[in-house]
Design an enzyme around this catalytic site. Structure first.
Site, PDB file in Angstrom:
ATOM      1  N   HIS A 190       0.880  -1.262   0.018  1.00 31.02           N
ATOM      2  CA  HIS A 190      -0.017  -0.043   0.034  1.00 31.02           C
ATOM      3  C   HIS A 190       0.704   1.250   0.140  1.00 31.02           C
ATOM      4  O   HIS A 190       0.352   2.301   0.451  1.00 31.02           O
ATOM      5  CB  HIS A 190      -0.802  -0.101   1.339  1.00 31.02           C
ATOM      6  CG  HIS A 190      -2.316   0.465   0.863  1.00 31.02           C
ATOM      7  ND1 HIS A 190      -2.905   1.679   1.322  1.00 31.02           N
ATOM      8  CD2 HIS A 190      -3.524  -0.131   0.398  1.00 31.02           C
ATOM      9  CE1 HIS A 190      -4.150   2.014   1.067  1.00 31.02           C
ATOM     10  NE2 HIS A 190      -4.499   0.801   0.412  1.00 31.02           N
ATOM     11  N   HIS A 290      -6.425  -3.460 -11.236  1.00 34.05           N
ATOM     12  CA  HIS A 290      -6.902  -3.214  -9.983  1.00 34.05           C
ATOM     13  C   HIS A 290      -8.300  -2.665  -9.974  1.00 34.05           C
ATOM     14  O   HIS A 290      -8.657  -1.932 -10.855  1.00 34.05           O
ATOM     15  CB  HIS A 290      -5.840  -1.778  -9.561  1.00 34.05           C
ATOM     16  CG  HIS A 290      -6.187  -1.157  -8.226  1.00 34.05           C
ATOM     17  ND1 HIS A 290      -6.942  -0.357  -7.819  1.00 34.05           N
ATOM     18  CD2 HIS A 290      -5.431  -1.896  -7.085  1.00 34.05           C
ATOM     19  CE1 HIS A 290      -6.510  -0.188  -6.461  1.00 34.05           C
ATOM     20  NE2 HIS A 290      -5.812  -1.167  -5.845  1.00 34.05           N
TER      21      HIS A 290
HETATM   22 MG    MG Z   1      -3.233  -1.375  -3.714  1.00 39.86          MG
END
Ligand code: MG
Length: 397
Positions: A190, A290
């Site tokens: 992240h 994504h």
């Molecule tokens: Mg991600």
């Protein structure tokens, strides 16, 4: 040829809907009564995208919806400033809706227009855990019962620039546990770690064979990610915060990534996702779009996944922790605004080909209008949390 007989479809209306949990849907209508849906969700920056749509509405009412390439080029290049998350998310939503319209007009799924299928079903993964994950093992078991064979989880909580190595103990245990279920596991760093910590965690995870590690560093660091990529055998994935082919270029030229993760709602829509797929193929890089967002984005990703040779796996936001809404009366999730939710059924880790015309997804327009009106009136737009460490300094979320 069919198109010529059908005549031009002129854009007569572009509407934008903010809906819970945190999505932005776009509805485009044409002079011949066609309706296309797009998604321009930019998590945490909803109002900015809504503002960007004001310009797109001004420019493209009256344009010919058939000319997707020209509209894309004009939206992107027609103003002095271009690229970035806000402008590209707005353009993405419009582009997706135009492909939906084209497919509906010609009576075929979008993947037929992109060259036809190269696979018969699409592998997907779901999320386990939240930002402070506990009981990840139990959550992974639920995913397995739902039909998933792969999951993704966050690697860590907030981590200091250089932190105690003990912050990684729990991560390794969780990954080992989930791998023991026979599931593949992607680990999303992240962008929370800086390189002094990221290289340690990547090494610790390597023996447990993650499917990939995602955003090992922030996307401002292509060269540093390339260094990290050379130091571990685990595939490196990145791309949700990159917009257009141009942003992917340094990652490809420096051999930094093994998996490209463009987000169809940020990268430039179906048009640009398809082009990025082709570009990355040239560098022997796989594609895993994504998609921690809504159903229209997922359908758009799948259209490209069905036709891209280097596609490997698709993110799916069903029951993702981010779907917990700010609106307590809403339990909006992936299927909430769909009239044909069964198209996303997961079986043996895969979703079947989308067969309907356009995106293959049928949206519940009345529900969208109603949910959007209530949401805008009663609740602020979704924001990600801002994290600070024990000393009060800012940490990456
Ligand atoms: Mg991600």
């Amino acid at each position: 040829m069919m198109n010529e007989h059908l005549g031009p479809s002129i854009i007569v209306e572009i509407e934008v809907f903010r809906v819970p949990p945190r999505w932005v849907f776009v509805r485009v209508e044409t002079s011949d009564g066609l309706v296309g849906w797009g998604e321009g969700t930019l998590e945490g920056h909803t109002e900015a995208v809504e503002g960007a749509y004001k310009d797109l509405v001004e420019r493209f009412i009256g344009a010919q919806a058939d000319n997707i390439q020209d509209i894309w080029q004009t939206a992107y290049r027609g103003r002095f400033y271009r690229g970035g998350p806000v402008l590209m998310s707005a353009l993405s939503g419009l582009d997706i809706a135009l492909w939906d319209i084209k497919g509906k007009k010609l009576g075929v799924p979008v993947w037929q227009l992109l060259g036809g299928k190269v696979r018969d079903r699409v592998r997907v993964y779901g999320w386990v855990g939240g930002d402070n994950p506990t009981e990840v093992f139990e959550a992974a078991k639920v995913r397995a019962q739902q039909g998933f064979t792969a999951v993704k989880m966050n690697g860590t909580d907030a981590v200091a620039w250089i932190d105690s190595p003990s912050v990684f103990n729990e991560t390794v245990t969780r990954v080992k546990d989930v791998r023991s279920l026979g599931m593949d596991v992607g680990i999303d760093f992240h962008g929370r770690l800086h390189k002094g910590m990221a290289k340690q965690l990547a090494k610790l995870l390597e023996p447990h064979q993650p499917l990939f590690i995602e955003e090992p560093l922030l996307p401002t660091q292509p060269e540093e990610i390339a260094d990290l990529s050379r130091s571990v055998s685990t595939p490196i994935a990145l791309g949700e915060r990159l917009y257009t082919r141009s942003d992917f270029r340094p990652y490809l030229e420096s051999r930094a990534i093994d998996i490209a993760q463009p987000d169809v709602s940020h990268c430039g829509g179906i048009s640009e996702l398809h082009r990025i797929a082709s570009l990355t193929e040239m560098y022997d890089v796989a594609l895993a779009p994504h998609c921690p967002i809504g159903p229209i984005a997922l359908a758009a990703c799948m259209q490209v996944a069905i036709t891209a040779p280097n596609f490997v796996i698709q993110e799916m936001s069903w029951k993702i922790h981010y779907n917990v809404s700010l609106d307590p009366t809403s339990d909006a999730d992936l299927h909430t605004y769909m009239l044909n939710p069964e198209i996303f059924d997961v079986k043996d880790g895969h979703v079947a080909l989308l067969k309907g015309p356009g995106l293959g997804i049928e949206m519940d327009e009345l529900k969208i209008r109603d949910a959007s009106a209530r949401y805008v009136e009663n609740h602020p737009a979704w924001r990600n949390p801002v994290w600070r460490g024990k000393d009060g300094s800012l940490r990456e979320w």
